[in-house]
Design an enzyme around this catalytic site. Structure first.
Site, PDB file in Angstrom:
ATOM      1  CB  THR A  83      51.076  29.677  51.105  1.00 53.17           C
ATOM      2  OG1 THR A  83      51.664  29.879  49.821  1.00 53.17           O
ATOM      3  CG2 THR A  83      51.617  28.389  51.676  1.00 53.17           C
ATOM      4  CG  ASP A  98      53.340  30.439  46.784  1.00 55.14           C
ATOM      5  OD1 ASP A  98      52.610  30.593  45.801  1.00 55.14           O
ATOM      6  OD2 ASP A  98      53.900  31.384  47.373  1.00 55.14           O
ATOM      7  CG  HIS A 154      46.957  38.538  41.548  1.00 54.88           C
ATOM      8  ND1 HIS A 154      47.888  39.125  40.740  1.00 54.88           N
ATOM      9  CD2 HIS A 154      47.444  38.608  42.811  1.00 54.88           C
ATOM     10  CE1 HIS A 154      48.889  39.566  41.481  1.00 54.88           C
ATOM     11  NE2 HIS A 154      48.655  39.262  42.743  1.00 54.88           N
ATOM     12  CG  LEU A 155      42.869  35.205  36.283  1.00 53.43           C
ATOM     13  CD1 LEU A 155      42.933  34.799  34.830  1.00 53.43           C
ATOM     14  CD2 LEU A 155      41.463  35.690  36.628  1.00 53.43           C
TER      15      LEU A 155
END
Ligand code: F6P
Length: 359
Positions: free
Chosen positions: A139, A141, A283-284
């Site tokens: 992930t 994140d 989404h870059l």
């Protein structure tokens, strides 16, 4: 003679480093005389008639620097096991039975699942249904408690840092306030790391509720010291003290964050009278080539997953702890989020270099 087979799939949102994992799996499996089937489009590839490709030296050649995943992924579909934070959905027994049949028909003895929290919940359900599973955490994140870090995070932070560098120059020319909204869901790791590296003046994260007036105070303080522009990095999950995070629920999917940056920019403009702009990095942060660190971590995770499969250590997840790649029980890994400690060293470091959290 037929070789023993293992399967692999990539599931959930993509991230840089997935192809490094696949290459690590293919090459190390070849050394152990194992054949690897790469199931396409996440768990969906397990559904009849089975959608897969052979992952070997040839099909994984040259993929290390490529973003995304050559076998595709999805964060929706028949196997989605996570809805909101901490909520678990049950994968239908007939879907699991179909997957087990396809794996059996294709002689797949173990399945490596490369995914985030939701995918690990699905992996656990497959494991409970006697499908041999090994998880590889992924992930951008970086919010999984069971591993100190995940590949993809460093690349996402690099994208934020680069965006900050670019925003600094245009903000200075125009004497503007720039707000940069970044990903991370309910965790502020990307905003915190990217904001520190990118020289942000204000960082807003979900773990620390903010006040608009405090943000404006920080901007005014900079002005008094002669700085006519400011950069605010805002995590998509950041939330004002009196308010709710900006997110939408989508039937059968994870909540989708996004939009707080625009709100923050509007409030700063209204309260300070300063020209303010918002950039949503989106989404870059997930696309493009992985950083060196993510290529290495991805390779290590892939190799470790194959070792675990060869040793029969099923129901486990690869984990990075104290600079070593180890493993933990899948059951231990799922549903435990790692959030930024508001009183931790990193937040304190940021405060000590005059970064405001708007609190
Ligand atoms: O979990 C990874 C992540 O990139 C989050 O940071 C973000 O909120 C989300 O996925 C975006 O997902 P999607 O690809 O569905 O837009």
């Amino acid at each position: 003679m037929t070789k023993p087979r293992i399967g692999v799939l990539t599931s959930g949102g993509d991230c840089p480093g997935l192809n490094a994992v696949l290459r690590g799996i293919a090459l190390s499996a070849e050394k152990l005389n194992l054949e690897v089937l790469g199931f396409r489009d996440g768990f969906e590839g397990l559904l009849p008639p089975g959608n897969f490709m052979i992952l070997d030296r040839r099909s994984t050649s040259g993929i290390m620097p490529r973003g995304g995943t050559i076998i595709g992924t999805t964060n929706r579909g028949h196997f989605a096991a996570k809805v909101g934070a901490g909520e678990r959905a049950v994968v239908a027994p007939e879907i699991i039975a179909d997957a087990r049949r396809i794996l059996k028909e294709n002689r797949v003895e173990a399945l490596i699942i490369v995914g985030g929290d939701g995918s690990m919940m699905t992996a656990q359900q497959l494991q409970e249904a006697s499908i041999n599973c090994i998880g590889v955490p992924k992930t951008i994140d970086n919010d999984l408690e069971a591993t100190a870090s995940t590949f993809g995070f460093d690349s996402a932070v690099a994208a934020v840092t680069d965006a900050c560098d670019r925003l600094h120059t245009t903000a200075t020319s125009h004497k503007r306030i720039m707000v940069l909204e970044v990903m991370g869901r309910h965790a502020g790791w990307i905003a915190l790391h990217g904001g520190i590296a990118g020289g942000a003046h204000v960082i807003l994260i979900p773990e620390i509720r903010f006040h608009y007036d405090k943000i404006v105070d920080a901007i005014r303080m900079r002005e008094m010291r002669g700085s006519v522009y400011s950069l605010v990095v805002c995590a998509e999950g950041a939330c004002p003290a009196e308010g709710q995070p900006v997110m939408r629920r989508h039937e059968g999917e994870e909540d989708r964050y996004g939009g707080i940056g625009t709100v923050v920019a509007r409030e700063i403009a209204a309260r300070s009278g300063k020209e303010t702009r918002c950039t949503v990095l989106g989404h870059l942060q997930r696309g493009g080539a992985p950083t060196t660190l993510d290529r290495i971590l991805g390779t290590r995770f892939g190799v470790k997953a194959v070792r675990l499969a060869a040793e029969g250590k099923f129901g486990t997840m690869v984990s990075y702890q104290n600079y070593q790649v180890r493993h933990v029980a899948l059951a231990e890994a799922v549903n435990k989020l790692k959030l930024v400690p508001p009183d931790g060293e990193l937040v304190q470091t940021a405060r000590d270099v005059e970064i405001s959290f708007g609190d």
